[in-house]
Design a protein around this motif. Structure first.
Motif, short mmCIF file in Angstrom:
data_model
loop_
_atom_site.label_atom_id
_atom_site.label_comp_id
_atom_site.label_asym_id
_atom_site.label_seq_id
_atom_site.Cartn_x
_atom_site.Cartn_y
_atom_site.Cartn_z
N ARG A 133 33.55 47.53 115.99
CA ARG A 133 32.36 46.81 116.45
C ARG A 133 32.37 45.37 115.96
O ARG A 133 31.94 44.46 116.70
CB ARG A 133 31.11 47.53 115.97
N ALA A 134 32.83 45.14 114.74
CA ALA A 134 32.90 43.78 114.21
C ALA A 134 33.90 42.95 115.02
O ALA A 134 33.64 41.78 115.34
CB ALA A 134 33.31 43.81 112.74
N GLU A 176 33.71 56.38 110.37
CA GLU A 176 32.59 55.45 110.29
C GLU A 176 33.07 54.04 109.95
O GLU A 176 32.60 53.05 110.54
CB GLU A 176 31.58 55.94 109.24
N GLU A 177 34.01 53.94 109.01
CA GLU A 177 34.55 52.63 108.64
C GLU A 177 35.30 52.00 109.81
O GLU A 177 35.18 50.80 110.07
CB GLU A 177 35.48 52.78 107.43
N THR A 178 36.09 52.80 110.52
CA THR A 178 36.83 52.29 111.67
C THR A 178 35.89 51.83 112.77
O THR A 178 36.11 50.79 113.41
CB THR A 178 37.79 53.37 112.22
N LEU A 179 34.82 52.60 112.98
CA LEU A 179 33.84 52.22 114.01
C LEU A 179 33.18 50.89 113.66
O LEU A 179 32.97 50.05 114.55
CB LEU A 179 32.78 53.33 114.12
N VAL A 180 32.88 50.69 112.39
CA VAL A 180 32.30 49.41 111.95
C VAL A 180 33.29 48.27 112.21
O VAL A 180 32.91 47.19 112.70
CB VAL A 180 31.93 49.47 110.45
N GLU A 181 34.58 48.51 111.90
CA GLU A 181 35.59 47.47 112.10
C GLU A 181 35.76 47.13 113.58
O GLU A 181 35.87 45.95 113.95
CB GLU A 181 36.93 47.94 111.53
N GLN A 205 32.83 57.29 118.84
CA GLN A 205 31.53 57.93 118.64
C GLN A 205 31.59 59.41 119.00
O GLN A 205 30.98 60.24 118.33
CB GLN A 205 30.46 57.22 119.48
#
Length: 222
Positions: free
Chosen positions: A44-45, A37-42, A126
């Protein structure tokens, strides 16, 4: 401690093998999901920043295109007035603006390719995250089922169940005793000699009272 060091490590990870090596699979899957989840946020950012950079560069390219057209007009004006030197200087400035626009165009192309890679990475991340969450649900279900079975076995084999059944047996024995006592009170066995003589005396007394009653009635009739 980080489980994965890069986005590619997550996408290449074999969750089954990772969980098999873990001493606590439930805790491991939670850590895996958190890091995904943290990697996905990074990612996307980073994609959002790249999109913003590309938009800014495209706006700069439009401005440079206007500058290029402006220097072309100036060069034409200078040449029409016989100022070839000014026309040449204007063309040099136009070339600088054109080169900057081409440089930005190349950078935008790189960003577009990067965004395509980000899009692919996000889709794969995802997918991995869905797989991890599915594994988490399966593990939670298995743990819950195991705990329930353990409780059931403990209940069947534990001392509390044995004590309960012992109490049931004690209550059943008390009920049997109470029922037996009630049945015993209702029983009539053979009379003793004294009981039979007492019955005769009572019967004789009743006969005497009956004869006396008959005599009184006869006297009244006369």
């Amino acid at each position: 401690m980080s489980i994965f060091s890069r986005t590619r490590d997550i996408m290449a990870a074999n969750l089954t093998e990772l969980l098999d090596r873990a001493e606590d699979p439930s805790r491991m899957i939670r850590m895996v999901i958190l890091e995904m989840e943290e990697t996905l946020v990074e990612v996307r950012a980073s994609a959002a920043r790249s999109i913003a950079d590309a938009k800014e560069m495209r706006r700069a390219m439009v401005r440079l295109e206007g500058i290029t057209d402006s220097w072309t007009e100036k060069a034409e004006l200078a040449l029409s007035k016989g100022r070839e030197d000014l026309a040449k200087a204007a063309l040099i400035e136009r070339q600088k603006a054109s080169d900057m626009a081409k440089g930005l165009e190349a950078e935008v192309a790189v960003i577009d390719n990067t965004l395509k890679a980000y899009e692919a990475d996000i889709a794969k991340l995802q997918g991995k995250l869905r797989e991890a969450r599915s594994r988490q649900n399966a593990i939670s279900t298995r743990i819950e089922s195991a705990v329930t079975r353990a409780k059931a076995r403990e209940m069947l084999n534990g001392s509390r169940t044995e004590d309960a059944f012992s109490r049931f047996e004690l209550l059943e024995r008390r009920a049997d005793f109470a029922e037996g006592r009630a049945e015993a009170l209702g029983m009539t066995g053979p009379k003793s000699l004294e009981e039979e003589i007492a019955d005769l005396r009572a019967e004789e007394q009743v006969d005497k009272e009956l004869e006396a009653l008959k005599a009184r009635l006869a006297n009244k009739g006369e």
